[in-house]
Design a protein around this motif. Structure first.
Motif, short mmCIF file in Angstrom:
data_model
loop_
_atom_site.label_atom_id
_atom_site.label_comp_id
_atom_site.label_asym_id
_atom_site.label_seq_id
_atom_site.Cartn_x
_atom_site.Cartn_y
_atom_site.Cartn_z
N HIS A 25 43.83 -4.57 40.46
CA HIS A 25 44.57 -3.47 39.84
C HIS A 25 43.82 -2.14 39.93
N LEU A 26 42.50 -2.17 39.69
CA LEU A 26 41.76 -0.93 39.49
C LEU A 26 40.62 -0.69 40.46
N GLY A 27 40.27 -1.69 41.26
CA GLY A 27 39.13 -1.53 42.14
C GLY A 27 37.82 -1.82 41.42
N SER A 28 36.73 -1.74 42.16
CA SER A 28 35.41 -2.00 41.60
C SER A 28 34.45 -0.89 42.05
N PRO A 29 33.56 -0.43 41.13
CA PRO A 29 33.44 -0.86 39.74
C PRO A 29 34.59 -0.32 38.90
N LEU A 30 34.63 -0.72 37.63
CA LEU A 30 35.62 -0.19 36.71
C LEU A 30 34.94 0.16 35.40
N VAL A 31 35.60 0.99 34.61
CA VAL A 31 35.03 1.48 33.36
C VAL A 31 35.68 0.75 32.19
N VAL A 32 34.86 0.26 31.27
CA VAL A 32 35.34 -0.42 30.06
C VAL A 32 35.20 0.54 28.89
N LYS A 33 36.29 0.78 28.18
CA LYS A 33 36.27 1.81 27.13
C LYS A 33 36.94 1.33 25.84
N PRO A 34 36.34 1.64 24.70
CA PRO A 34 37.07 1.54 23.43
C PRO A 34 38.05 2.70 23.35
N SER A 35 39.14 2.52 22.64
CA SER A 35 40.17 3.56 22.65
C SER A 35 39.85 4.74 21.75
N ASN A 36 38.97 4.56 20.77
CA ASN A 36 38.78 5.65 19.79
C ASN A 36 37.33 5.85 19.39
N SER A 37 36.50 6.19 20.37
CA SER A 37 35.12 6.55 20.06
C SER A 37 34.76 7.78 20.86
N GLY A 38 33.61 8.37 20.56
CA GLY A 38 33.12 9.52 21.31
C GLY A 38 31.67 9.33 21.67
N SER A 39 31.08 10.36 22.28
CA SER A 39 29.67 10.33 22.67
C SER A 39 29.34 9.14 23.58
N THR A 40 30.33 8.66 24.32
CA THR A 40 30.17 7.53 25.24
C THR A 40 29.77 6.26 24.51
N VAL A 41 29.95 6.20 23.20
CA VAL A 41 29.61 5.00 22.44
C VAL A 41 30.57 3.88 22.84
N GLY A 42 30.04 2.72 23.22
CA GLY A 42 30.85 1.57 23.56
C GLY A 42 31.40 1.55 24.97
N ILE A 43 31.06 2.55 25.77
CA ILE A 43 31.58 2.63 27.13
C ILE A 43 30.54 2.06 28.11
N SER A 44 31.03 1.35 29.11
CA SER A 44 30.13 0.80 30.13
C SER A 44 30.86 0.73 31.46
N ILE A 45 30.10 0.57 32.52
CA ILE A 45 30.65 0.39 33.86
C ILE A 45 30.44 -1.06 34.27
N ALA A 46 31.53 -1.74 34.63
CA ALA A 46 31.47 -3.14 35.03
C ALA A 46 31.50 -3.25 36.55
N ARG A 47 30.54 -4.00 37.07
CA ARG A 47 30.44 -4.17 38.52
C ARG A 47 30.64 -5.62 38.95
N ASP A 48 30.73 -6.53 37.99
CA ASP A 48 30.96 -7.93 38.29
C ASP A 48 31.49 -8.62 37.03
#
Length: 323
Positions: free
Chosen positions: A132-155
């Motif tokens: 659907h999205l290709g690789s890598p992809l970004v994993v995000k919480p819907s309601n945070s800021g300052s990049t808290v809880g965000i990561s990049i998934a490569r596998d």
């Protein structure tokens, strides 16, 4: 003026909020105002009412994340009739919810990376996500800021780890297409677009929490390396995103720009950080403004908007009066 600064709070961005609040408090005091710093607790509605009764004339919101940037405090201040800087309750809530804001961007024709909402009841495999999205992809919480809880998934393993991290911050999680290219941010003050900043993290290509707030964590390029045409596309997309969410005062639009200099709007921050390493003060400095001048312009902008929307006193105007 008698001003209350709200800083701290309960979100994961509490420490950054304190830095922002203290910096804004100093600037407001340098401008000659009487300033009190308050760390919101459960009794905040009562505390604000007491401050209003004691002569508070303005509330400066230095909160970040849920509970401060999502329209809750803004709605409370509207109810109490206390003016404040930044966007109103609705725009704050829309911008804080990244999923809702992305849906609005798509409906309005504003380019934003494709995404999938993660459903625990029907989880997708790594292969399905990549399809659907290709690789890598970004994993995000819907309601945070300052990049808290965000990561990049490569596998598959990093996807599982990213989902666990995002779910620790928010009950709603989504996956987003990763856009290779440049990280660009635009600060906007009531329609005035500041010089764009290109962000270059000191390590890797992910502008994470450490890169944002650690000294030397990133470089801010002003002017950015985009062509004139690419910059114009970024500014148009950023300003449109600000407008469709109904933002007011100072806000910051974060974008990715691909190899063809096409902009992709990631999110809008309605209470951007005001720390020594923050982006908005850097962009204002490129206009020749000091930090204190930026705070003064934000304050005056908020006061002008409050004056234009303040209801007329009871009994004034042309309404018929009782006999």
């Amino acid at each position: 003026m008698n001003i209350v600064v709200l800083a701290g709070g309960r979100s994961a961005e509490r420490q950054i909020s304190w830095v922002t609040g203290k910096a804004c408090k100093r600037a407001l005091e340098d401008l000659g105002h009487r300033v009190k710093l308050i760390d919101p607790e459960e009794d905040l509605p009562l505390r604000l009412w007491q401050e209003r009764q004691a002569g508070c004339e303005f509330v400066w919101i230095a909160l970040h994340g849920p509970g401060g940037e999502d329209g809750v405090v803004q709605g409370m201040l509207e109810w109490l009739g206390l003016p404040y800087q930044g966007s109103g309750p609705l725009a704050s809530a829309l911008a804080m919810d990244k999923l809702v804001s992305k849906q609005i961007f798509r409906a309005e024709g504003i380019p934003t990376p494709e995404w999938l909402v993660w459903d625990e009841a029907q989880p997708l495999s790594w292969a399905e996500c990549v399809a659907h999205l290709g690789s890598p992809l970004v994993v995000k919480p819907s309601n945070s800021g300052s990049t808290v809880g965000i990561s990049i998934a490569r596998d598959e393993m990093s996807l599982a780890q990213g989902l666990a991290l995002a779910r620790s911050v928010s009950s709603r999680v989504f996956l987003e297409r990763y856009i290779p290219g440049k990280e660009i941010t635009l600060s906007i003050l009531s329609g005035q677009v500041f010089p764009a900043i290109e962000i270059i993290p000191a390590q890797g290509d992910f502008y994470d929490y450490e890169a944002k707030y650690a000294p030397g964590g990133s470089r801010h390029l002003i002017p950015c390396s985009l062509s004139g045409a690419g910059l114009a596309r970024c500014e148009a997309a950023g300003l449109r995103a600000y407008q469709v969410l109904g933002c007011e005062g100072l806000a910051r639009v974060d974008l990715r720009v691909d190899a063809d200099e096409n902009p992709w709007v990631l999110e809008v921050n309605t209470l951007p950080g005001m720390t020594p390493t923050s982006l908005c003060p850097d962009a204002a400095a490129a206009l020749g403004w000091t930090f204190t001048e930026l705070v003064e312009r934000m304050l005056q902008d908020a006061l002008q908007r409050a004056a234009s929307t303040r209801p007329a006193p009871s009994g004034s105007g042309s309404s018929p009066q009782p006999a």
